[in-house]
Design an enzyme around this catalytic site. Structure first.
Site, PDB file in Angstrom:
ATOM      1  CB  VAL A 125      -0.790  -4.709   9.127  1.00  0.00           C
ATOM      2  CG1 VAL A 125      -0.291  -3.784  10.360  1.00  0.00           C
ATOM      3  CG2 VAL A 125      -1.914  -5.598   9.533  1.00  0.00           C
ATOM      4  CE1 TYR A 126      -5.098  -8.216   7.556  1.00  0.00           C
ATOM      5  CE2 TYR A 126      -7.085  -7.627   6.433  1.00  0.00           C
ATOM      6  CZ  TYR A 126      -6.442  -8.264   7.274  1.00  0.00           C
ATOM      7  OH  TYR A 126      -7.306  -8.999   8.200  1.00  0.00           O
ATOM      8  CB  SER A 127      -1.154  -4.657   0.884  1.00  0.00           C
ATOM      9  OG  SER A 127      -1.128  -6.071   0.678  1.00  0.00           O
TER      10      SER A 127
END
Length: 345
Positions: free
Chosen positions: A61-63
């Site tokens: 989910v990071y970026s």
């Protein structure tokens, strides 16, 4: 750089690890954290490797996957030099199977992460949140399949409560599936809730803590001080609502203590805050982040020295808050202390 076993496993990780949440930089939260591209990421990883850091942490989910992509490109040609930790379970789309830890979702998530990272295995896979709708047996049997297939080496969790972890560990023991050995947790001098339940669980069950946001969501950088407004350039203006809340009086009490200790030991406020964490029980590695080389080098300066017992006591006193029931310190009373001594917690 020192190395520690990751929980009750045979894997050794550096006491400081690098968090790639600043890689990619898209969306309201991660865009505020940073937008490190591949070239800059490669330089930051060079510095980490030179300092002895061997663990690099990211999440799908990071970026929206960009962090994994940038990390994978930045370590290309030296995969054998690093350990990669990533996470799955949080939503990656609006579809009915785009969130959670079902067999369908986990297998697809790992395949997608492997593609973005440009590798054929993940050293540490952590579930980013508890999935209340999927039976733990389905989750763990799927993780067992991924481990046996060589796509995942070790497993862990993040943002789980104590009962959720124990329910899973009991199922793993019952069926002979791999056990969680890592617990990625929020822990800092202004957020010591980890100590009330998850720390004794980790000590008892062999989970090593991988600490995220060790500077209290950016509050312990030395820039936030009593009597002064939050600096204009601080990312707290954009990100404070996303992170754990902190009472102002607690924050300033801790910052005052940090500044006093830092002056006495000749270190910076964040270096002292990180060094305190490195000494805490069950901590395997403290995840540091950096948007540039100067920040990274400062954070790496948090190891190679040790706070004295007196300085630790000063920081402990400044940051202590009364735990809620049933963690309230009854052990200070004679009867409770006899059956629950401090070294058993």
């Amino acid at each position: 750089m020192d190395y520690r076993y990751l929980g009750r496993s045979g894997l050794k990780v550096s006491v400081l690890s690098f968090g790639a949440g600043t890689f990619g930089g898209s969306g309201p939260l991660f865009g505020a954290w940073g937008n490190t591209d591949v070239e800059e990421a490669r330089r930051l990883i060079d510095i980490c490797l030179d300092a002895g850091v061997n663990l690099f942490d990211t999440a799908d989910v990071y970026s929206n996957g960009a962090s994994e992509h940038v990390l994978g490109a930045a370590i290309k040609g030296r995969r054998d030099k690093v350990l990669i930790s990533t996470k799955a379970s949080l939503p990656m789309g609006d579809g009915p199977n785009d969130a959670g830890s079902s067999r369908f979702r986990l297998i697809r998530s790992i395949e997608d992460a492997l593609t973005r990272l440009g590798t054929d295995y993940i050293d540490i896979l952590q579930l980013h949140a508890f999935d209340a709708a999927t039976p733990v047996e389905e989750v763990l049997s799927t993780l067992d399949t991924l481990v046996r297939a060589g796509k995942v080496r070790y497993i862990g969790v993040s943002n789980f409560s104590g009962w959720q972890i124990m329910k899973a560990l009991a199922a793993a023991d019952r069926y002979g599936w791999p056990r969680y050995v890592a617990n990625q947790v929020y822990y800092s001098l202004v957020g010591r809730d980890y100590e009330w339940d998850l720390m004794p669980l980790g000590a008892d069950q062999g989970l090593g803590a991988l600490v995220w946001s060790p500077l209290g969501w950016g509050r312990l950088t030395g820039k936030v001080r009593r009597g002064y407004p939050i600096p204009e350039a601080s990312r707290l203006h954009d990100t404070a609502s996303f992170g754990p809340p902190v009472d102002d009086e607690l924050l300033f009490r801790v910052v005052d203590a940090l500044e006093a200790v830092a002056a006495e030991v000749g270190k910076t406020v964040p270096q002292v805050a990180l060094n305190w964490l490195v000494q805490r029980p069950t901590v395997s590695s403290v995840i540091i982040g950096a948007r540039n080389e100067a920040q990274l080098r400062q954070n790496l300066g948090a190891v190679g020295w040790t706070l004295s017992a007196e300085h630790v006591a000063t920081l402990n006193e400044a940051s202590e808050v009364t735990a809620p029931y049933p963690h309230f310190p009854y052990y200070r009373q004679e009867g409770f202390a006899r059956i629950n001594p401090p070294n058993a917690r």
